[in-house]
Design a protein around this motif. Sequence first.
Motif, PDB file in Angstrom:
ATOM      1  N   PHE A 272     -31.249  -5.441 -23.376  1.00 47.01           N
ATOM      2  CA  PHE A 272     -31.616  -6.246 -22.218  1.00 47.01           C
ATOM      3  C   PHE A 272     -30.459  -7.169 -21.892  1.00 47.01           C
ATOM      4  O   PHE A 272     -29.932  -7.868 -22.769  1.00 47.01           O
ATOM      5  N   ILE A 273     -30.052  -7.185 -20.613  1.00 52.24           N
ATOM      6  CA  ILE A 273     -28.970  -8.055 -20.153  1.00 52.24           C
ATOM      7  C   ILE A 273     -29.405  -8.711 -18.850  1.00 52.24           C
ATOM      8  O   ILE A 273     -29.834  -8.030 -17.909  1.00 52.24           O
ATOM      9  N   ASN A 274     -29.304 -10.000 -18.797  1.00 52.15           N
ATOM     10  CA  ASN A 274     -29.575 -10.755 -17.577  1.00 52.15           C
ATOM     11  C   ASN A 274     -28.246 -10.957 -16.849  1.00 52.15           C
ATOM     12  O   ASN A 274     -27.463 -11.847 -17.180  1.00 52.15           O
ATOM     13  N   GLU A 275     -27.994 -10.103 -15.870  1.00 50.46           N
ATOM     14  CA  GLU A 275     -26.700 -10.119 -15.184  1.00 50.46           C
ATOM     15  C   GLU A 275     -26.481 -11.407 -14.401  1.00 50.46           C
ATOM     16  O   GLU A 275     -25.332 -11.766 -14.109  1.00 50.46           O
ATOM     17  N   ASN A 276     -27.542 -12.079 -14.048  1.00 46.95           N
ATOM     18  CA  ASN A 276     -27.385 -13.307 -13.267  1.00 46.95           C
ATOM     19  C   ASN A 276     -26.747 -14.435 -14.074  1.00 46.95           C
ATOM     20  O   ASN A 276     -26.221 -15.401 -13.502  1.00 46.95           O
ATOM     21  N   LYS A 277     -26.809 -14.331 -15.380  1.00 43.03           N
ATOM     22  CA  LYS A 277     -26.235 -15.382 -16.220  1.00 43.03           C
ATOM     23  C   LYS A 277     -24.770 -15.140 -16.546  1.00 43.03           C
ATOM     24  O   LYS A 277     -24.101 -16.021 -17.082  1.00 43.03           O
ATOM     25  N   ILE A 278     -24.279 -13.949 -16.264  1.00 42.01           N
ATOM     26  CA  ILE A 278     -22.903 -13.601 -16.647  1.00 42.01           C
ATOM     27  C   ILE A 278     -21.925 -14.175 -15.634  1.00 42.01           C
ATOM     28  O   ILE A 278     -22.107 -14.044 -14.422  1.00 42.01           O
ATOM     29  N   LEU A 279     -20.868 -14.820 -16.149  1.00 42.73           N
ATOM     30  CA  LEU A 279     -19.749 -15.277 -15.336  1.00 42.73           C
ATOM     31  C   LEU A 279     -18.542 -14.412 -15.669  1.00 42.73           C
ATOM     32  O   LEU A 279     -18.060 -14.403 -16.806  1.00 42.73           O
ATOM     33  N   TRP A 280     -18.064 -13.658 -14.654  1.00 45.33           N
ATOM     34  CA  TRP A 280     -16.918 -12.776 -14.863  1.00 45.33           C
ATOM     35  C   TRP A 280     -15.641 -13.571 -14.600  1.00 45.33           C
ATOM     36  O   TRP A 280     -15.519 -14.253 -13.597  1.00 45.33           O
ATOM     37  N   GLY A 281     -14.723 -13.437 -15.517  1.00 44.87           N
ATOM     38  CA  GLY A 281     -13.491 -14.220 -15.405  1.00 44.87           C
ATOM     39  C   GLY A 281     -13.699 -15.687 -15.677  1.00 44.87           C
ATOM     40  O   GLY A 281     -12.824 -16.503 -15.413  1.00 44.87           O
ATOM     41  N   GLY A 282     -14.896 -16.007 -16.178  1.00 44.36           N
ATOM     42  CA  GLY A 282     -15.211 -17.391 -16.501  1.00 44.36           C
ATOM     43  C   GLY A 282     -15.824 -18.164 -15.368  1.00 44.36           C
ATOM     44  O   GLY A 282     -16.415 -19.225 -15.593  1.00 44.36           O
ATOM     45  N   PHE A 283     -15.739 -17.645 -14.112  1.00 48.22           N
ATOM     46  CA  PHE A 283     -16.210 -18.442 -12.978  1.00 48.22           C
ATOM     47  C   PHE A 283     -16.963 -17.619 -11.930  1.00 48.22           C
ATOM     48  O   PHE A 283     -17.758 -18.183 -11.186  1.00 48.22           O
ATOM     49  N   SER A 284     -16.713 -16.311 -11.823  1.00 47.67           N
ATOM     50  CA  SER A 284     -17.247 -15.498 -10.729  1.00 47.67           C
ATOM     51  C   SER A 284     -18.453 -14.679 -11.196  1.00 47.67           C
ATOM     52  O   SER A 284     -18.534 -14.267 -12.364  1.00 47.67           O
ATOM     53  N   LYS A 285     -19.389 -14.454 -10.256  1.00 43.40           N
ATOM     54  CA  LYS A 285     -20.535 -13.603 -10.537  1.00 43.40           C
ATOM     55  C   LYS A 285     -20.352 -12.186  -9.996  1.00 43.40           C
ATOM     56  O   LYS A 285     -21.236 -11.340 -10.151  1.00 43.40           O
ATOM     57  N   GLU A 286     -19.247 -11.934  -9.334  1.00 44.40           N
ATOM     58  CA  GLU A 286     -18.977 -10.593  -8.807  1.00 44.40           C
ATOM     59  C   GLU A 286     -18.465  -9.693  -9.921  1.00 44.40           C
ATOM     60  O   GLU A 286     -17.509 -10.028 -10.629  1.00 44.40           O
ATOM     61  N   VAL A 287     -19.115  -8.554 -10.058  1.00 48.92           N
ATOM     62  CA  VAL A 287     -18.737  -7.633 -11.127  1.00 48.92           C
ATOM     63  C   VAL A 287     -17.374  -7.037 -10.805  1.00 48.92           C
ATOM     64  O   VAL A 287     -17.175  -6.460  -9.726  1.00 48.92           O
ATOM     65  N   PRO A 288     -16.402  -7.163 -11.694  1.00 50.30           N
ATOM     66  CA  PRO A 288     -15.062  -6.632 -11.414  1.00 50.30           C
ATOM     67  C   PRO A 288     -15.044  -5.102 -11.502  1.00 50.30           C
ATOM     68  O   PRO A 288     -15.887  -4.484 -12.164  1.00 50.30           O
ATOM     69  N   PHE A 289     -14.087  -4.525 -10.808  1.00 54.57           N
ATOM     70  CA  PHE A 289     -13.898  -3.076 -10.843  1.00 54.57           C
ATOM     71  C   PHE A 289     -12.827  -2.754 -11.868  1.00 54.57           C
ATOM     72  O   PHE A 289     -11.700  -3.233 -11.781  1.00 54.57           O
ATOM     73  N   SER A 290     -13.205  -1.932 -12.830  1.00 56.11           N
ATOM     74  CA  SER A 290     -12.295  -1.691 -13.939  1.00 56.11           C
ATOM     75  C   SER A 290     -12.010  -0.213 -14.145  1.00 56.11           C
ATOM     76  O   SER A 290     -11.651   0.198 -15.231  1.00 56.11           O
ATOM     77  N   ASN A 291     -12.180   0.579 -13.125  1.00 57.27           N
ATOM     78  CA  ASN A 291     -11.891   2.000 -13.260  1.00 57.27           C
ATOM     79  C   ASN A 291     -10.559   2.313 -12.604  1.00 57.27           C
ATOM     80  O   ASN A 291     -10.198   1.727 -11.580  1.00 57.27           O
ATOM     81  N   CYS A 292      -9.857   3.257 -13.189  1.00 62.54           N
ATOM     82  CA  CYS A 292      -8.633   3.729 -12.545  1.00 62.54           C
ATOM     83  C   CYS A 292      -8.960   4.715 -11.437  1.00 62.54           C
ATOM     84  O   CYS A 292      -8.075   5.161 -10.702  1.00 62.54           O
TER      85      CYS A 292
END
Length: 745
Positions: A272-292
């Motif tokens: 179980f993961i609550n995505e609303n609590k995650i801060l990407w890059g320490g500050f952003s809630k936008e999920v980063p794109f990490s695929n080549c």
Amino acid sequence: EEIQQVVEVIQNSTARVIVVFSSGPDLEPLIKEIVRRNITGKIWLASEAWASSSLIAMPEFFRVIGSTIGFALKAGQIPGFREFLQKVHPKKSINNGFAKEFWEETFNCYLPDGSKNSPASTSFHKGHEEGLGAGNGTSAFRPPCTGDENITSVETPYMDYTHLRISYNVYLAVYSIAHALQDIYTCTPGKGLFTNGSCADIKKVEAWQVLKHLRHLNFTNNMGEQVDFDEFGDLVGNYSIINWHLSPEDGSVVFEEVGHYNVYAKKGERLFINENKILWGGFSKEVPFSNCSRDCLPGTRKGIIEGEPTCCFECVDCPDGEYSDETDASACDKCPEDYWSNENHTSCIPKQIEFLAWTEPFGIALTLFAVLGIFLTSFVLGVFTKFRNTPIVKATNRELSYLLLFSLLCCFSSSLFFIGEPQNWTCRLRQPAFGISFVLCISCILVKTNRVLLVFEAKIPTSLHRKWWGLNLQFLLVFLCTFVQIVICVIWLYTAPPSSYRNHELEDEIIFITCHEGSLMALGFLIGYTCLLAAICFFFAFKSRKLPENFNEAKFITFSMLIFFIVWISFIPAYASTYGKFVSAVEVIAILAASFGLLACIFFNKVYIILFKPSRNTIEEVRCSTAAHAFKVAARATLRRSNVSRKRSNSLGGSTGSTPSSSISSKSNHEDPFPLPACAERQRQQQRGCKQKVSFGSGTVTLSLSFEEPQKNAMANRNAKRRNSLEAQNSDDSLMRHRALLPLQ
């Protein structure tokens, strides 16, 4: 040097997510080098060994690893631990270095005798603790402790059980050993875990015996959670999923719990993961794109790019017949046998079913032609039935004509079995129906033609000949010819019966419902036997082409057989080169063409005479042509005998022989040998007679025949017999021979 290589790979890689399995001390040099090079924008996934490490979770590293997400050991409350810490005092534990260090870290001071004890307090440092770098602190940085500090007046991370991860798991480990020892102590002989149910000696316990009991250990801790170990002795634990945040209050790194992993939950609900609590890059809630590579849409799959990592791929369209209904599909799924992929390859749709249907234009056209053939045949049968006593109908062997028309009805009807969705019963019925119908038709024509030919070439008939060539024999011959075809069909249906077949191989998107014939050899025998009878019929029809035209339709039968052969010879390559519904269409066309050819050539001329030329449908018309043919045969026989007699006389005495006298007068004019008889010209319509002129090798004979009344006919015959000489007796016998079996007598 190895660290430099790893950093080079991280810096040059397009991947933005880095998964690290390491401990805090081993990872610290790598993080420092990454911070030095200022490699940012990466997402770090941490194992439980460093997910909450105070060596890595430092504010100065946050710009590099601020978006770390990791699995942390589950924290728990230790009963009595808070009360124990509140009673700790350095004066009470003079020889306890940990107590002194705890006191110094809590109040940020130093004890006078604590300068000698300055070990790195990593065992107590958590992300919420301050002074992580002050393990080596001196009096220059911290004031001395008075010893009168109140431990209950301050809040430390150790007082909050939610941060006691390592401590709580140490607590569980100790209790697990205690439970294992308790099991050894209470073990009952005969029910133990060792050989023959024996138990370990509690007074001489060894480590492997404790491990054996740990693997079978199962108890519930103080928080109501189940504790057990796997077969390797590892704890089957639950994990918290934490995300590193920067505290806005003091700028420290805090561990925010954003989810959990419960190994005891139902399948599909363990993570179980609550995505609303995650801060990407320490500050952003936008999920980063990490695929080549970008996500592959439904209808495509991931394809490997040569020379690139497996995580880098290209999107390849699914091939025909396969689909993918999810994003980033590794492979396309094949559609079921009766389905095909849609245009976008995102789902499967039913294949198109194709057969020669009643409702399609081609099927409607063939059906109309078959119905037209049935109607025309029924019309001809009705005409023949209504005018059954007329000379034309009698002269064409009335009974066989009825049977021939019935067989043509069957031929036209059999073509309808080839239209519509093939079923097992239609597949097994259509070829035998077609084969038997055509053989019955050809047999009637064969017997009819052969009988007339034998009649005109026979010797003087007797009562035995009349009986032998009666209707019974004719129907018997028709039955025998048809019976052979019936035997072929029965053997075919018994050994390899045809059946309905769904063909998926001809075209990908279409299922052709056809009839599997079972045995092509049997089909070849069926058509071959029909063609054999047609060839024999063609031979007899061609041989009898010079017989009286009104009596025998030999020319029309010959032409109908030619049509029959052309149709079925053309059918073979067309049948072999077509597929699907066109196979049935080709056979229907062949059946209809052959049937129309037989119907038109044999019956249409007679129907035309019956309906529109009734003046030609008379007994005189038929007898006139028949008698002319008989007299011609007799004259030729007389000429041959006279030539033989002359040659004999010349060989014996050399005397000149005279032509035998007869009632047939001859004038020598040396015309061409054996020409065809000229057409009789009717002189008076009311006299109902005809004249025929017969020419042969050494003369011309003019015949005058009258059929006004039977009495006059009989008188003329008696007078003719008195006038006939002995030499003409054989000629009269020849005439009587051909009149004997005429249907009109």
